[in-house]
Every structure is written in structure tokens, then in C-alpha cells.
Design a protein around this motif. Structure first.
Motif, short mmCIF file in Angstrom:
data_model
loop_
_atom_site.label_atom_id
_atom_site.label_comp_id
_atom_site.label_asym_id
_atom_site.label_seq_id
_atom_site.Cartn_x
_atom_site.Cartn_y
_atom_site.Cartn_z
N ASP A 139 81.12 60.93 -14.57
CA ASP A 139 82.35 61.71 -14.55
C ASP A 139 82.21 63.07 -13.87
O ASP A 139 83.18 63.59 -13.31
CB ASP A 139 82.88 61.90 -15.97
CG ASP A 139 83.49 60.63 -16.53
OD1 ASP A 139 83.64 59.65 -15.78
OD2 ASP A 139 83.82 60.62 -17.73
N LYS A 140 81.02 63.66 -13.89
CA LYS A 140 80.88 64.98 -13.27
C LYS A 140 81.06 64.90 -11.76
O LYS A 140 81.39 65.90 -11.11
CB LYS A 140 79.52 65.59 -13.60
CG LYS A 140 78.30 64.98 -12.96
CD LYS A 140 77.06 65.82 -13.28
CE LYS A 140 75.79 65.22 -12.69
NZ LYS A 140 75.38 64.00 -13.44
N HIS A 141 80.89 63.69 -11.18
CA HIS A 141 81.00 63.56 -9.73
C HIS A 141 82.43 63.49 -9.24
O HIS A 141 82.66 63.31 -8.04
CB HIS A 141 80.21 62.34 -9.26
CG HIS A 141 78.73 62.49 -9.41
ND1 HIS A 141 78.04 61.98 -10.49
CD2 HIS A 141 77.82 63.15 -8.65
CE1 HIS A 141 76.76 62.28 -10.37
NE2 HIS A 141 76.60 62.99 -9.26
N TYR A 142 83.39 63.64 -10.13
CA TYR A 142 84.77 63.74 -9.66
C TYR A 142 85.02 65.07 -8.94
O TYR A 142 85.96 65.18 -8.16
CB TYR A 142 85.75 63.59 -10.82
CG TYR A 142 85.89 62.15 -11.29
CD1 TYR A 142 86.21 61.14 -10.39
CD2 TYR A 142 85.69 61.81 -12.63
CE1 TYR A 142 86.34 59.83 -10.81
CE2 TYR A 142 85.82 60.50 -13.06
CZ TYR A 142 86.15 59.51 -12.14
OH TYR A 142 86.27 58.21 -12.56
N TRP A 143 84.21 66.09 -9.23
CA TRP A 143 84.38 67.40 -8.60
C TRP A 143 83.03 67.92 -8.11
O TRP A 143 81.99 67.60 -8.69
CB TRP A 143 84.96 68.42 -9.58
CG TRP A 143 86.26 68.02 -10.19
CD1 TRP A 143 86.49 67.69 -11.50
CD2 TRP A 143 87.52 67.88 -9.53
NE1 TRP A 143 87.80 67.37 -11.69
CE2 TRP A 143 88.47 67.48 -10.50
CE3 TRP A 143 87.95 68.07 -8.22
CZ2 TRP A 143 89.81 67.25 -10.20
CZ3 TRP A 143 89.29 67.84 -7.92
CH2 TRP A 143 90.20 67.44 -8.90
#
Length: 631
Positions: free
Chosen positions: A607-611
Motif C-alpha cells: 500500500d505504501k507504493h500508491y504514493w
């Protein structure tokens, strides 16, 4: 390295300390830029009339980074669409594939170069520093509009419209990568503590919406049709206009409505229907102007498709045709040829550089379907009688854009004479073990980029050389993108495959069919119109084909919340053997055997790779500017 707050907290300077005369955008701008860089002038003089104020505003055009020429390598695609050669650890895309999104903070790329410049140096322009600099400059201009005393109403509106557009555009382009940010709509004083809070994404988008809407209302469709613009008639195609502002008015709202942006704003991982309807209305306003013949924009016929991206031998004619709406300036025209050639054409025939980019097999085979409108089977080693796909002839009867965008096994690559020792380089030998296959400096995947190339771009024909006078430019927005974004907004805003904005004559399916018809493809098949979710998947596939390799995929996968999905994790190569001698007349009729896909890398995203993460130096300045989750 300058941080965002170093830029925003510059002391409240006089015009003497900030005046950087913009370098000439196009030759006709020289009348606006008749001052020397060292001119010492008062604020009243600097902003008094259109010529002076436009000279100040021109520098904002140099705050648009070039997605594909902002470094000595092509750095624009970070999705599942391309893969770097295995000797490219200093490339941001290579690092991103390994989950290292911190790489943008310490490797030169589209995002940052560790410095701030608004010169013509295309290799030193980064979005992060230029956006903050440009936002401050736009705010400074807006704050001084009252000093424009020797100007017509039209001239005042042209200046204000440009400033508002750039303030919105620079904010929006950061937000689509970093998410929630403060929206800076005033000149921040240098003698007060910074406490600018990050807004929710949708709150932020409403601020950008206001700037784009006001800009669209102020700006003309075509500067040539204004008294002011007639001074530079025929050379105003770069200047910000109503259609550019409407493009981003709709895009900003569509992004805000998308599952990722809606989720982080508290609405859940689904589309926000209200924002999608507003987006469709903005695009509908634009498309109605286009289709009623009130603009200078139109879809290029497919016979002229190449000139959207590339020109050659036309006295440095800039590409784009009638279709390109918004793009960066071209810095060093001839360099746009060799810069991408050295990345996208195998070194065996082109420049002897190591770093190479290849279209991934998974992207090409998932999205570029058959000419009858059906996709390839999930397992490309299996035949599909319904679509006509045959794994022994996998390059037959494909979407016409496949043949424009991709070089496959057996395609001619060299036009002129070759010595006997180089004779085997005329055709792309892309089978397993072929001389165009190499993990280090040729294609890793069995496919070669051709969308922005021509046959003859190689060391033998030299069609990329200076003497062939050409240019390459990859648009930020073109008209086909508008049709597809309208279709998505209308589909999700009205929850129907026939969703339609009241201000435009086409529904979602008809908008997609407009793009398919241009390419010679059949209309969307009935089987893909059964439900909203089924049609959305087909629309996404159409977007992936039409806008392939133009820098959209990374943002699209993230806003759709698909970048963490296993279906988009693998980057694959296409392995096969030739079963007979190459058919040089019709290479797609050459029979192959043992076709299979091989995984090169699986991207392990969460999920952190969305931003993207913020720089540590920036999030350390004050508590309200916090780090993105997971970083």
C-alpha cells in the motif's frame, strides 16, 4: 539540494532579485523579451504593461519538465509497460521496479535533479523543485495584477489566465505522484513560521478546480484570434488557452474521483460519482467545442499518426499535429532524436549505450489484441479459435496500433546497404537467442519500441542524425486522451455504459468508438458492454493501447488501485523459436514454435507504493507536513 520550503520561504524579494527573463520559447516571443537579465526595474515598471508582465510570465513555461528528455535517458514510464536492461541501477525506473521509491530523491529523473533551473538545459529539469518555484512565481504575478495599469482588459485576462493555469497545473502534477499537499495560493512571507497544512486529496483538487475553471473562463480558444495574440500569429500553439485549461479541469476532477484519491479522502476504494459527473461535464464542454469546429484541434487520421510524436526532414517542424493539446517546450530539438534512440533501439544497430528499455511482453500481449476487437488469451501459448489467435503466428491480424507501436520478430530495421558481416542486422531477430536479444543493451522481452521511432533510426541509415532535421515530443495531453477520460468519467459518473454528460452528444461507448474507428478497429463488442465493470476493463485496455508508453500508465495503475494487484506485478519476456526461414515480405507469416512467457521480475508492491515518499528534509521542517504512509 533545495527543499520545497527553501523555495517557498525565499524572502519577500523585490523585482530586482527575482527577475529572470525567460529564454525565448519560440522566435516570435522576442518582442516580449527585450530586457536584459540584469535589468534593475521597479515593480511598477515590471508589471505595468502586457509586454513586461508577459516577459515575467514566460518563465513559467520553462517550469514544465519534459517527461522523456529530462535526463540523458528516457525516464517517463514507471508502470508495467517497460523494463530497463539489467545494468541500469542508476535509473529511477530500475529502482522503482524493486520497490525503491526513495530513488527519486537521489537519482536524476523527471522528478528531481538536485537543482533548480529554468534554462534550456533539458537534462536538469525536475518536477519537484520546478513546481514549487513556479507556484511561487504564479502567486507573485497574481498578487501584482493590480500593477498592470497600461493594458487592455484582454491583456489582463491573458496574464491572469496563464498564471492561474500554471498554479493549478503545477499543484496537480505533484499531487498525482505525492498525494495530499498544501495548496499554496498566496506568496508566503519569509519571516513567518510555516504551518501550511496538507489538505485531503479532494479538498486539494477543489482548489485546483477553481484555478482551472477561472483560467478556462479567461483564456481564448486560440490566441491567434485575439488582438494581443495577432502580434505573434501562427506561433501561439504553445500558449496556454481555454482548451488546455478545460483539459486539466476535467482531468483533475477525474483523478479526484478515482478509487485511490476517493479512498484517501474518506470515501472508500470506489469512484466518487459526483466528481466523475463534474469531470464528464468539463470534458463535454471541451469536446463540444472541438466537434462543432470552434477549435484548432482534431484527431489526426491514422495515416498521420506518427506525426503526433515525431517529425523528420521537415525543417525542424515540431510534432503534435492537430491532436496535441498540451506539451512541454522542446529543448535542444535534435537531441530529442538521439536521446530516445539510444534508450529504445537495440544497441546492435543503434548507439552503443548500455541502458536500454524494452516494452514488456505482459503489457503488449495483455492490451494489444486482435484486429477483430478481441483480446489475446491469457495464456499466449494456447490458440483461441474465436479471436483467431494462433501461437504459431502470434503477430498476425493484430490491432493496427500494434504494428505502429511495436517492432516484433522479423520486422525490417535497416533500410540501406549493409556489409556482409552486418547483413544479419537488417531484420529484427527477436526469437530466443537472436542477435537483437540481450539483457544488457538490446531488448530483453522480444519486442522493440517503435511508437516514437522510424525504420532507419540506426547507425547505418542515420535517420536520427542532425542533418535530417527532426524533432520528437511526447504530449502531456492529446485529444484522444480527452475522449477516453470523458468515457471513463461518464461511465462511472452515471453508472452506465451509455453514461453521457448533458453537454455533449456522445455517451461513454461512443467516445471510445471514436478512437477505435480512427485506428481502424471495430466498435466495442457487445460482450464488453454487459455491465459497467466489464466495460471499464475494456476501456482501460483501450487506454493502455492508445496512450501506450506516453507516461500515463504509472499514474493510471495507482489511481485505479491496481499497482499492488498480482496481475500487474510481473514483467515478462516473450520466448520462442523460429520454425522456418524468415518471411521478409510478411514477417507475421513466419511460423514460430515453443512460444511462452518468462518472468523477468515480480514487483513486490504494497500500500505504501500508491504514493512517492517526501524528502526527509521536507517532512522534518514542521509537523503538519508529514510523511506519506509506510515511508
Amino acid at each position: 539540494m533545495k527543499t520545497v520550503m527553501n523555495i517557498l520561504r525565499m524572502k519577500k524579494y523585490s523585482i530586482t532579485s527575482i527577475w529572470v527573463i525567460a529564454l525565448v520559447m519560440i522566435s516570435s516571443c522576442e518582442d516580449y523579451l527585450d530586457r536584459t537579465p540584469e535589468s534593475v526595474i521597479s515593480e511598477e515598471t515590471a508589471f505595468r504593461n502586457f509586454e513586461n508582465f508577459q516577459g515575467f510570465t514566460e518563465e513559467l513555461y520553462r517550469c514544465i519538465p519534459d517527461k522523456f528528455h529530462s535526463h540523458n535517458q528516457a525516464t517517463g514510464n514507471f508502470g508495467d509497460d517497460e523494463i530497463w536492461s539489467d545494468d541500469s541501477p542508476d535509473q529511477v525506473g530500475f529502482r522503482f521496479d524493486r520497490g525503491d521509491f526513495w530513488a527519486w530523491t537521489h537519482w536524476s529523473s523527471y522528478f528531481d535533479h538536485g537543482s533548480l533551473t529554468t534554462t534550456q538545459d533539458r537534462t536538469a529539469k525536475g518536477l519537484w523543485p520546478l513546481a514549487w518555484y513556479g507556484i511561487r512565481k504564479a502567486n507573485l504575478g497574481l498578487e501584482n495584477l493590480h500593477r498592470m495599469t497600461e493594458a487592455t482588459q484582454e491583456e489582463r485576462e491573458l496574464i491572469e489566465g496563464q498564471l492561474l493555469f500554471f498554479r493549478g497545473w503545477l499543484h496537480f502534477n505533484m499531487a498525482q505522484y505525492w498525494g495530499s499537499l498544501p495548496y499554496i495560493d498566496r506568496v508566503l512571507p519569509g519571516d513567518e513560521p510555516l504551518r501550511e497544512e496538507k489538505l485531503s486529496y479532494q479538498e486539494f483538487a477543489e482548489k485546483a478546480h477553481n484555478d482551472f475553471r477561472r483560467a478556462a473562463d479567461l483564456l481564448p480558444i486560440n490566441w491567434d484570434n485575439t488582438a494581443t495574440g495577432r502580434r505573434t500569429a501562427g506561433n501561439n500553439h504553445y500558449r496556454i488557452n481555454k482548451i488546455m485549461a478545460l483539459s486539466y479541469l476535467g482531468k483533475n476532477l477525474l483523478w479526484a474521483s478515482s478509487p485511490l484519491m476517493n479512498s484517501v479522502s474518506g470515501g472508500g476504494p470506489v469512484y466518487n460519482a459526483d466528481l466523475a459527473r463534474r469531470s464528464a461535464e468539463a470534458f463535454g464542454e471541451l469536446l463540444n467545442l472541438v466537434e462543432s469546429g470552434q477549435t484548432q484541434y482534431a484527431l489526426e487520421p491514422f495515416s498521420n499518426y506518427k506525426r503526433i510524436f515525431l517529425t523528420r526532414g521537415q525543417n525542424w517542424l515540431l510534432p503534435g499535429g492537430a491532436e496535441t493539446i498540451f506539451r512541454t517546450l522542446v529543448h535542444g530539438v535534435n537531441a530529442t532524436h538521439w536521446n530516445l534512440t539510444q534508450c529504445w533501439i537495440p544497441a546492435v544497430i543503434a548507439r552503443d549505450a548500455n541502458h536500454r528499455l524494452s516494452p514488456t511482453s505482459n503489457y503488449v500481449n495483455r492490451n494489444y489484441g486482435m484486429a477483430n476487437g478481441l483480446p489475446l488469451p491469457e495464456d499466449i501459448s494456447q490458440a483461441d479459435p474465436e479471436s483467431g489467435y494462433d501461437p504459431n503466428y502470434p503477430f498476425r491480424n493484430r490491432d493496427p496500433r500494434f504494428y505502429h507501436d511495436i517492432a516484433y520478430d522479423g520486422v525490417q530495421m535497416v533500410l540501406g546497404s549493409l556489409s556482409p558481416e552486418n547483413a544479419n542486422l537488417r531484420y529484427a531477430n527477436l526469437y530466443t537467442g537472436g542477435n537483437f536479444r540481450n539483457d544488457r543493451n538490446s531488448t530483453r522481452t522480444g519486442y522493440v519500441h517503435m511508437k516514437f521511432m522510424m525504420v532507419g533510426y540506426n547507425n547505418f541509415d542515420q535517420l536520427f542524425s542532425y542533418g535530417n532535421a527532426g524533432s520528437r515530443n511526447i504530449p502531456y495531453v492529446r485529444l484522444s486522451d480527452i475522449y477516453l477520460m470523458y468515457a471513463e468519467a461518464a461511465l462511472m459518473g452515471y453508472n452506465s455504459v451509455t453514461g453521457q454528460s448533458p453537454n455533449f452528444s456522445k455517451n461513454a461507448v461512443e467516445a471510445v468508438n471514436t478512437i477505435r474507428e480512427r485506428a481502424g478497429m471495430p466498435e466495442v463488442l457487445p460482450r464488453f458492454q454487459t455491465t459497467v465493470s466489464v466495460f471499464l476493463e475494456e476501456l482501460r485496455r483501450e487506454r493502455a493501447v492508445e496512450l501506450a508508453f506516453e507516461g500515463h500508465r504509472f499514474t493510471d495503475l495507482r489511481r485505479w488501485m491496481l499497482i499492488t494487484h498480482p496481475d500487474y506485478a510481473a514483467k515478462t519476456a516473450m520466448e520462442f523459436d523460429r520454425a522456418e526461414a524468415l518471411n521478409t515480405e510478411v514477417p507475421s507469416d513466419t511460423r514460430i514454435v515453443n512460444l511462452r512467457e518468462r518472468v523477468i521480475i515480480n514487483r513486490n508492491y504494497d500500500d505504501k507504493h500508491y504514493w512517492l515518499p517526501f524528502k526527509v528534509s521536507d517532512v522534518s521542517l514542521y509537523p503538519e507536513f508529514d510523511q506519506n504512509p509506510g515511508w
